[in-house]
Scaffold this motif. Sequence first.
Motif, mmCIF file in Angstrom:
data_model
loop_
_atom_site.group_PDB
_atom_site.id
_atom_site.type_symbol
_atom_site.label_atom_id
_atom_site.label_comp_id
_atom_site.label_asym_id
_atom_site.label_seq_id
_atom_site.Cartn_x
_atom_site.Cartn_y
_atom_site.Cartn_z
ATOM 1 N N LEU A 1 57.769 -145.616 -9.320
ATOM 2 C CA LEU A 1 56.650 -146.557 -9.322
ATOM 3 C C LEU A 1 55.887 -146.528 -10.642
ATOM 4 O O LEU A 1 55.498 -147.566 -11.176
ATOM 5 C CB LEU A 1 55.702 -146.236 -8.160
ATOM 6 C CG LEU A 1 56.231 -146.504 -6.753
ATOM 7 C CD1 LEU A 1 55.239 -146.010 -5.710
ATOM 8 C CD2 LEU A 1 56.508 -147.993 -6.563
ATOM 9 N N ILE A 2 55.693 -145.318 -11.180
ATOM 10 C CA ILE A 2 54.956 -145.184 -12.437
ATOM 11 C C ILE A 2 55.724 -145.823 -13.590
ATOM 12 O O ILE A 2 55.141 -146.534 -14.424
ATOM 13 C CB ILE A 2 54.671 -143.694 -12.725
ATOM 14 C CG1 ILE A 2 53.668 -143.152 -11.716
ATOM 15 C CG2 ILE A 2 54.149 -143.508 -14.150
ATOM 16 C CD1 ILE A 2 53.522 -141.646 -11.735
ATOM 17 N N LEU A 3 57.030 -145.602 -13.636
ATOM 18 C CA LEU A 3 57.837 -146.209 -14.694
ATOM 19 C C LEU A 3 57.889 -147.732 -14.548
ATOM 20 O O LEU A 3 57.942 -148.457 -15.553
ATOM 21 C CB LEU A 3 59.243 -145.626 -14.684
ATOM 22 C CG LEU A 3 59.347 -144.142 -15.083
ATOM 23 C CD1 LEU A 3 60.783 -143.655 -14.991
ATOM 24 C CD2 LEU A 3 58.787 -143.917 -16.488
ATOM 25 N N VAL A 4 57.851 -148.221 -13.316
ATOM 26 C CA VAL A 4 57.786 -149.674 -13.104
ATOM 27 C C VAL A 4 56.470 -150.223 -13.646
ATOM 28 O O VAL A 4 56.442 -151.290 -14.277
ATOM 29 C CB VAL A 4 57.935 -150.012 -11.595
ATOM 30 C CG1 VAL A 4 57.564 -151.475 -11.331
ATOM 31 C CG2 VAL A 4 59.357 -149.743 -11.143
ATOM 32 N N ILE A 5 55.387 -149.495 -13.417
ATOM 33 C CA ILE A 5 54.089 -149.905 -13.961
ATOM 34 C C ILE A 5 54.155 -149.981 -15.488
ATOM 35 O O ILE A 5 53.687 -150.939 -16.112
ATOM 36 C CB ILE A 5 52.982 -148.927 -13.518
ATOM 37 C CG1 ILE A 5 52.728 -149.078 -12.014
ATOM 38 C CG2 ILE A 5 51.693 -149.161 -14.306
ATOM 39 C CD1 ILE A 5 51.798 -148.023 -11.442
ATOM 40 N N ALA A 6 54.761 -148.952 -16.101
ATOM 41 C CA ALA A 6 54.897 -148.945 -17.561
ATOM 42 C C ALA A 6 55.725 -150.133 -18.034
ATOM 43 O O ALA A 6 55.372 -150.796 -19.022
ATOM 44 C CB ALA A 6 55.534 -147.634 -18.025
ATOM 45 N N LEU A 7 56.815 -150.407 -17.327
ATOM 46 C CA LEU A 7 57.683 -151.520 -17.711
ATOM 47 C C LEU A 7 56.970 -152.859 -17.577
ATOM 48 O O LEU A 7 57.090 -153.735 -18.446
ATOM 49 C CB LEU A 7 58.952 -151.511 -16.851
ATOM 50 C CG LEU A 7 60.005 -152.585 -17.172
ATOM 51 C CD1 LEU A 7 60.505 -152.425 -18.613
ATOM 52 C CD2 LEU A 7 61.165 -152.493 -16.190
ATOM 53 N N VAL A 8 56.208 -153.018 -16.502
ATOM 54 C CA VAL A 8 55.456 -154.264 -16.293
ATOM 55 C C VAL A 8 54.414 -154.451 -17.392
ATOM 56 O O VAL A 8 54.242 -155.554 -17.931
ATOM 57 C CB VAL A 8 54.796 -154.267 -14.900
ATOM 58 C CG1 VAL A 8 53.808 -155.433 -14.775
ATOM 59 C CG2 VAL A 8 55.855 -154.358 -13.811
ATOM 60 N N LEU A 9 53.712 -153.372 -17.741
ATOM 61 C CA LEU A 9 52.714 -153.458 -18.811
ATOM 62 C C LEU A 9 53.362 -153.835 -20.136
ATOM 63 O O LEU A 9 52.851 -154.689 -20.877
ATOM 64 C CB LEU A 9 51.978 -152.122 -18.947
ATOM 65 C CG LEU A 9 50.955 -151.775 -17.873
ATOM 66 C CD1 LEU A 9 50.456 -150.342 -18.063
ATOM 67 C CD2 LEU A 9 49.784 -152.746 -17.915
ATOM 68 N N LEU A 10 54.500 -153.196 -20.439
ATOM 69 C CA LEU A 10 55.179 -153.480 -21.700
ATOM 70 C C LEU A 10 55.686 -154.918 -21.733
ATOM 71 O O LEU A 10 55.493 -155.634 -22.725
ATOM 72 C CB LEU A 10 56.334 -152.501 -21.894
ATOM 73 C CG LEU A 10 57.118 -152.636 -23.200
ATOM 74 C CD1 LEU A 10 56.224 -152.368 -24.404
ATOM 75 C CD2 LEU A 10 58.320 -151.683 -23.206
ATOM 76 N N ALA A 11 56.321 -155.353 -20.651
ATOM 77 C CA ALA A 11 56.840 -156.714 -20.597
ATOM 78 C C ALA A 11 55.712 -157.729 -20.668
ATOM 79 O O ALA A 11 55.800 -158.748 -21.375
ATOM 80 C CB ALA A 11 57.657 -156.916 -19.323
ATOM 81 N N GLY A 12 54.625 -157.445 -19.948
ATOM 82 C CA GLY A 12 53.480 -158.351 -19.979
ATOM 83 C C GLY A 12 52.878 -158.465 -21.367
ATOM 84 O O GLY A 12 52.525 -159.561 -21.820
ATOM 85 N N ALA A 13 52.790 -157.331 -22.065
ATOM 86 C CA ALA A 13 52.226 -157.346 -23.417
ATOM 87 C C ALA A 13 53.123 -158.129 -24.371
ATOM 88 O O ALA A 13 52.631 -158.861 -25.242
ATOM 89 C CB ALA A 13 52.038 -155.916 -23.917
ATOM 90 N N ILE A 14 54.451 -157.971 -24.218
ATOM 91 C CA ILE A 14 55.374 -158.718 -25.082
ATOM 92 C C ILE A 14 55.241 -160.220 -24.838
ATOM 93 O O ILE A 14 55.218 -161.021 -25.785
ATOM 94 C CB ILE A 14 56.819 -158.240 -24.854
ATOM 95 C CG1 ILE A 14 56.989 -156.810 -25.377
ATOM 96 C CG2 ILE A 14 57.813 -159.179 -25.543
ATOM 97 C CD1 ILE A 14 58.341 -156.196 -25.075
ATOM 98 N N VAL A 15 55.133 -160.604 -23.577
ATOM 99 C CA VAL A 15 54.958 -162.023 -23.257
ATOM 100 C C VAL A 15 53.664 -162.558 -23.867
ATOM 101 O O VAL A 15 53.637 -163.638 -24.477
ATOM 102 C CB VAL A 15 54.965 -162.241 -21.733
ATOM 103 C CG1 VAL A 15 54.543 -163.674 -21.391
ATOM 104 C CG2 VAL A 15 56.337 -161.953 -21.153
ATOM 105 N N VAL A 16 52.584 -161.800 -23.722
ATOM 106 C CA VAL A 16 51.308 -162.222 -24.294
ATOM 107 C C VAL A 16 51.416 -162.340 -25.809
ATOM 108 O O VAL A 16 50.923 -163.300 -26.420
ATOM 109 C CB VAL A 16 50.185 -161.235 -23.899
ATOM 110 C CG1 VAL A 16 48.922 -161.503 -24.701
ATOM 111 C CG2 VAL A 16 49.892 -161.338 -22.416
#
Length: 521
Positions: free
Chosen positions: A449-464
Motif C-alpha cells: 500500500l505504501i509503495l502504491v501511494i509513492a507510485l501514485v504521487l510520482l505519477a501524479g506529479a509527472i502528469v502535473v
Amino acid sequence: MDVLMSIVKFIVNEILAVPAYLIGIITAVGQIALRRSAGQVIGSAIKATLGFLLIGAGATLVTASLNALGVMITGATGAHGVIPTNEAIVGIAQAKFGSRVAWLMVLGFVLGLLLARFTPLRYVFLTGHHMLFMATLLTMVLATAGYSSWVVVVVGAVLMAVMLVAMPAFAHAWTKRVTRDNTIAIGHFGTAGYIASGAVGQLVGRKSRSTEEMRLPEGLRFLRDSMVATALSMLLIYVVVAILYIARVGKAKAFQAFAVDGAGAATNVGNYIMKSIMQGLEFGVAVAVILFGVRTILGELVPAFQGIARRVVPGAVPALDAPIVFPYAQNAVLIGFISSFAGGLVGLGLEAAFFSHWWGWALVLPGLVPHFFTGGAAGVYGNATGGRRGAVLGAFTNGLIITFLPAALLKVLGAFGSANTTFGDADFGWLGLLIGNSAKAGMGLGVVLILVIALVLLAGAIVVQVKVVNTGWDPGARRDAALGLTAEAVPPSSADDAGPSRSYAKLAPPAGAPKPPPPPE
C-alpha cells in the motif's frame, strides 16, 4: 561497521542537515560546472552559505521575538494542549531512531537526485532541515508500526525521494505565478497549504488588487517600507496581547512572560509595556534580515544552478525553503501570518468544541513560528492568484490545515503521540496519516500500500509537470483578465519542454493603473 555508521551520521547530522552547508556545496558544484576559477567558486559558495546563515539568523530572531508573545497568548486565552514544533519532535525521535533516520535520509536524497535526472521532475530539493524532518517522520511512523529496520530505511527512502521531487512539481504552477519565472521552486513541506491558499485566491480574489498595491494616505507613506510596516503591526499586536494578558493573570505572573531564553522579567507595568514594544520592533528587524539573506542567496545560487542544469540534472530547478518567496510580496507575508494565526485560533476553538469530544483529538495550540513561516508563504501564494482577499482567506485556510492535520497525525505516532508536540507543517500531516494507516495493514500488505501511494504521487506529479506546468497554465489568468492585465508568450518551463508558456514578469496594468512592485533583486 561502527566507523561507517559514524561517517554517515556525521555527513547527515553535520552537513546535509545544515541547509547553509548544503547550499554552499551545491553552489560550488554549479560554479565548477560553469568552469569558474577557484576564487570565484570559493567566493560564491561562501556568499551563498552566508546568505542561508542570514536566513537562519533571522529565523532565530523571529523565534526569540515570538517566545514571550506565545506565553502571553496562551495565558490570555487559558488554552492548553500540543504545540506543533518540528525541531522538538525530531529531537525526541532522534534519541531512539537516530541511525535509521540517518540511513533513510542519505538514501532518500540520492534516490531523489536520480528521479530528478531521469524523470520530467527536474527539481533538486535543497532544504536540508526539512529532509531531516521528513526522514524522521517516515522512520517514526514505519518503526511504530513494527517494521524491521531495513524495511523502514528502504521503503522510507523511496517515499522521501518521491516527496522531494513531487511536491515542488505540484506547487510549481503556483510558484511560477509568484516568482514570475522558472528559476526557483518551493522546497518546503508546507506545500499543501500553499496550493490550498493559491486555489482559494483563485476562487475569491478575481478582482482583488495586490497587497503590494495598497494605497496609503500621504501621512502614512512611511508604511510602504515593509520593515516599518511589519514592525509597527507586530508592535500593536504585542501591546494589545500584553494588556489582555496582564488583565487576566495579574502583574506578578505577567511580568515573568519575558523571563524566557535567559531574558529578564519586567520590573513594573511601564517596563512590561516597553518590553512588548521592543519585541515588536525586533520582529521587524528579524524579517528584514531574512529578506536580505534571501536576496543574497538568490544572487549566487541561481547562476550556479545553470552549471548543474547543464552538467548534472539537465533543466534542474532548485527547490528552496519557504522564505524564498517572501521578497515577492512583502505585505502579503505579514497579512498571511496574521490570517493564518487567526485560522489556527478558529481551528483550536473547533477542536475544543467538537473534535476533542468526538474523536479524542488533542488541542493543537497555534504555534507562532509555523504560522509565521507557512502562513507568510501562504499569504504570498494567495496574493499571487487572488490579491488581498486571496492573501487573507488563503492564509486563513492554511491556518486551519496546520491545526487539524497535526491533531490527526498524533493518532499514528504511537507513544510519541503523547509527547506534547508534533510535526507542524501540512505535508507531514497528510503523508503521515496515509502512511501510518497503511502500515497498520501489516508488513506485507502495508508495504504494498505504501509503495502504491509513492507510485501514485510520482505519477501524479509527472502528469502535473507535463500537462500543467510545462504547458504554461497560469492559475491567475482569470484575475489578470478581470483587472485588465496582459501576458506575452515566453520559452517553455525547462530546456526539455516544448509549448507555450506565460511571462509573469511582463504582466502590465492598463494606463493609469498603479504599477506593481518590481521583482526582488
